[in-house]
Design a protein around this motif. Structure first.
Motif, PDB file in Angstrom:
ATOM      1  N   LYS A  93     -12.982   2.573   2.400  1.00 49.73           N
ATOM      2  CA  LYS A  93     -12.477   2.551   3.783  1.00 49.73           C
ATOM      3  C   LYS A  93     -13.603   2.994   4.718  1.00 49.73           C
ATOM      4  O   LYS A  93     -14.156   4.079   4.562  1.00 49.73           O
ATOM      5  N   MET A 124     -12.401  -1.895   3.572  1.00 50.09           N
ATOM      6  CA  MET A 124     -11.357  -1.886   4.598  1.00 50.09           C
ATOM      7  C   MET A 124     -11.951  -1.401   5.924  1.00 50.09           C
ATOM      8  O   MET A 124     -12.643  -0.392   5.962  1.00 50.09           O
ATOM      9  N   ARG A 143       0.841  -1.198   0.000  1.00 50.32           N
ATOM     10  CA  ARG A 143       0.000   0.000   0.000  1.00 50.32           C
ATOM     11  C   ARG A 143       0.877   1.250   0.000  1.00 50.32           C
ATOM     12  O   ARG A 143       1.816   1.347   0.790  1.00 50.32           O
ATOM     13  N   ALA A 195      -7.598  -3.271   9.267  1.00 54.69           N
ATOM     14  CA  ALA A 195      -6.419  -2.400   9.253  1.00 54.69           C
ATOM     15  C   ALA A 195      -6.215  -1.605  10.540  1.00 54.69           C
ATOM     16  O   ALA A 195      -7.171  -1.314  11.245  1.00 54.69           O
ATOM     17  N   GLU A 225     -14.562   4.410   7.878  1.00 57.42           N
ATOM     18  CA  GLU A 225     -13.941   5.140   8.994  1.00 57.42           C
ATOM     19  C   GLU A 225     -14.856   6.261   9.473  1.00 57.42           C
ATOM     20  O   GLU A 225     -14.412   7.209  10.106  1.00 57.42           O
ATOM     21  N   ASP A 262      -9.114   5.910  11.980  1.00 53.36           N
ATOM     22  CA  ASP A 262      -9.998   7.078  11.982  1.00 53.36           C
ATOM     23  C   ASP A 262     -11.398   6.743  12.466  1.00 53.36           C
ATOM     24  O   ASP A 262     -12.075   7.607  13.028  1.00 53.36           O
TER      25      ASP A 262
HETATM   26  C1  LIG Z   1      -6.057   2.888   7.472  1.00 54.55           C
HETATM   27  C2  LIG Z   1      -6.745   4.076   7.908  1.00 54.55           C
HETATM   28  O1  LIG Z   1      -6.889   5.005   7.162  1.00 54.55           O
HETATM   29  C3  LIG Z   1      -7.312   4.129   9.244  1.00 54.55           C
HETATM   30  O2  LIG Z   1      -7.304   3.138   9.968  1.00 54.55           O
HETATM   31  O3  LIG Z   1      -7.833   5.206   9.582  1.00 54.55           O
END
Ligand SMILES: CC(=O)C(=O)O
Ligand SMILES: Nc1ncnc2c1ncn2[C@@H]1O[C@H](COP(=O)(O)OP(=O)(O)OP(=O)(O)O)[C@@H](O)[C@H]1O
Length: 454
Positions: free
Chosen positions: A210, A231, A30, A267, A212, A236
């Motif tokens: 993602k 993800m 990445r 992650a 978050e 965040d």
């Molecule tokens: C990977 C990422 O952007 C986070 O965990 O906030």
């Protein structure tokens, strides 16, 4: 090992021999565009390609777009902050007066509210907004800390005005489109964000959303349907929901991804203590193993490989933990069988498990047949065979799938002969083949048992 490891690139693994060691354990690297511009990314890719040759292994690349992540701007020297200090934050695009800390986000004073908590650098320095005047946000430090350039700034619980993808995201995504296999979109709120990225950059990009934001959790089903992958971005996310809600959120995200048939990555901070120590904590080891038990496709290393002192030890540790956990892992989200091709894939899983056949070969034009099989999580290995390097590199994200090149063929007999040759090379003497008519997309309608045993 079936679960994939995603390693974040950074100065800690720039050196060729280190990078080659990392590549031994990982399938995907990445590059985070929050810390990289196009020119640097080109250099990193060149490093990775050189190390790939040294390691003798193909690697896939993920471009992580910054999204409307709020960061501090350039700060000449780190600033030591004491509890009770009043800091002044201001958009860096404006003319800055002395003593004001620059912030990358144009709507900083619009989105802050009196009494709101702010957090700098992954939560280590907390502040409270005491006032907003002429675009300057006045914030009081709740504890001691240090601030430095480009650290993340979180406005806890704020409704962020700026949309995902940002103009910068689109610029990076256009650059990354032909150079990277996966594009990760940060701070997704709804499926509309993904549609907007595709409209601007093209329908043929592989988009990983993602998760978050609180809003994304509420819309997870639609997001998982619209995305190519998901993800669990716990870093965040823990600023937008209480930290104690993270384990439940993780379960919810993995479940929605598995139900939508999309690969899912867990992650952030998986082996965080290994940034400074050669050994992980017991809790971290459990976290990695639990992600395997929860049936994630992939686990990610961030600071550990980007800036840590023990990048190789971190990835070796992660690999060993996965390897051990997989011995005990059970399938968490059984998929329903639906349609002819799905029944054929499921039959391959059943047959391989009942008769302890260790490998299923899947010649695939688009990758779809191998993905379908991966969703059933057979205990046997899935070896996807494709002449197309782009298809092979996309399959790197899917649990249990190993992609290999196959010699050109024009008939089923020739294809089966090529697979036999490969199986002998790999010392596999009993296997299944899930296949269809050569060069006909979407026709994976056959299942064959092959024994080369005497
Ligand atoms: C990977 C990422 O952007 C986070 O965990 O906030
Ligand atoms: N290419 C790079 N060059 C220098 N430092 C990097 C690079 N990539 C990452 N880092 C450093 O490694 C740390 C962890 O990397 P990661 O990309 O996970 O950061 P992050 O900013 O927390 O992620 P995100 O932007 O997705 O929230 C970052 O805080 C940054 O300091």
């Amino acid at each position: 090992m079936k679960t994939k490891i995603l390693a974040t690139f950074g100065p800690a693994i720039e050196e060729k021999s280190k990078l080659a060691k990392i590549i031994k354990y990982t399938d995907i690297i990445r590059i985070n565009f929050s810390h990289t511009n196009e020119e640097q990314a080109e250099q990193y890719i060149a490093h990775i390609k050189a190390a790939e040759k040294l390691a003798g292994k193909e690697i896939s690349l993920l471009a992580d777009l910054p999204g409307p992540k709020i960061r501090l701007g350039k700060i000449k020297d780190p600033i030591i902050v004491k509890k009770g200090d009043l800091l002044k934050l201001f958009y860096e695009g404006n003319k800055l007066e002395k003593g004001v800390i620059p912030v990358s986000y144009r709507y900083i004073s619009d989105d802050c509210r009196n009494g709101m908590h702010l957090s700098i650098g992954d939560g280590y320095l907390k502040m409270k907004v005491e006032g907003i005047k002429d675009g300057i946000v006045f914030a009081k430090a709740i504890n001691d800390g240090i601030i430095s350039s480009r650290k993340g700034l979180n406005l806890i619980g704020a409704d962020i005005t700026e949309q995902t993808p940002t103009e910068e995201d689109i610029k990076f995504a256009k650059f990354a489109k032909d150079k990277f296999d996966f594009i990760a979109l940060s701070f997704v709120k709804s499926d509309e964000d993904i549609k907007r990225l595709r409209e601007k950059v093209g329908n043929d990009i592989f988009v990983i959303s993602k998760i978050e934001r609180r809003h994304a959790l509420d819309n997870i089903k639609a997001i998982a349907e619209e995305s190519d992958g998901i993800m669990v971005a716990r870093g965040d996310l823990a600023f937008d929901i209480p930290v104690e809600s993270i384990p439940i959120a993780q379960k919810k995200i993995i479940k929605a991804s598995r139900e939508a048939g999309k690969p899912v990555i867990v992650a952030t901070q998986m082996l965080m203590s290994m940034v400074n120590n050669p050994m992980p904590t017991r809790a971290e080891v459990n976290d990695v193993a639990n992600s395997v038990f929860e049936d994630a496709d992939c686990v990610m290393l961030s600071d550990e490989t980007a800036v840590g002192s023990y990048p190789i030890e971190s990835i070796e540790t992660m690999s060993r933990v996965i390897h051990n956990a997989e011995k005990e892992a059970q399938q968490s989200y059984p998929r329903s069988v639906d349609g002819i091709y799905s029944y054929i894939a499921h039959a391959a899983k059943d047959l391989s498990e009942k008769h302890d056949i260790k490998c299923i070969f899947v010649p695939t034009e688009s990758g779809a047949s191998a993905i379908r099989l991966s969703q059933f999580r057979p205990s046997s290995d899935i070896i996807a065979l494709s002449e197309n390097p782009n298809v092979r590199s996309k399959l790197a994200l899917f649990k249990g799938v190993r992609a290999m090149d196959i010699k050109n063929y024009s008939s089923t007999d020739e294809m089966l002969e090529n697979i036999k040759e490969l199986a002998l090379k790999l010392k596999i003497y009993e296997y299944l083949v899930v296949y269809g008519s050569p060069r006909k997309k979407g026709s994976t309608d056959s299942l064959k048992y092959v024994s080369l045993l005497p």
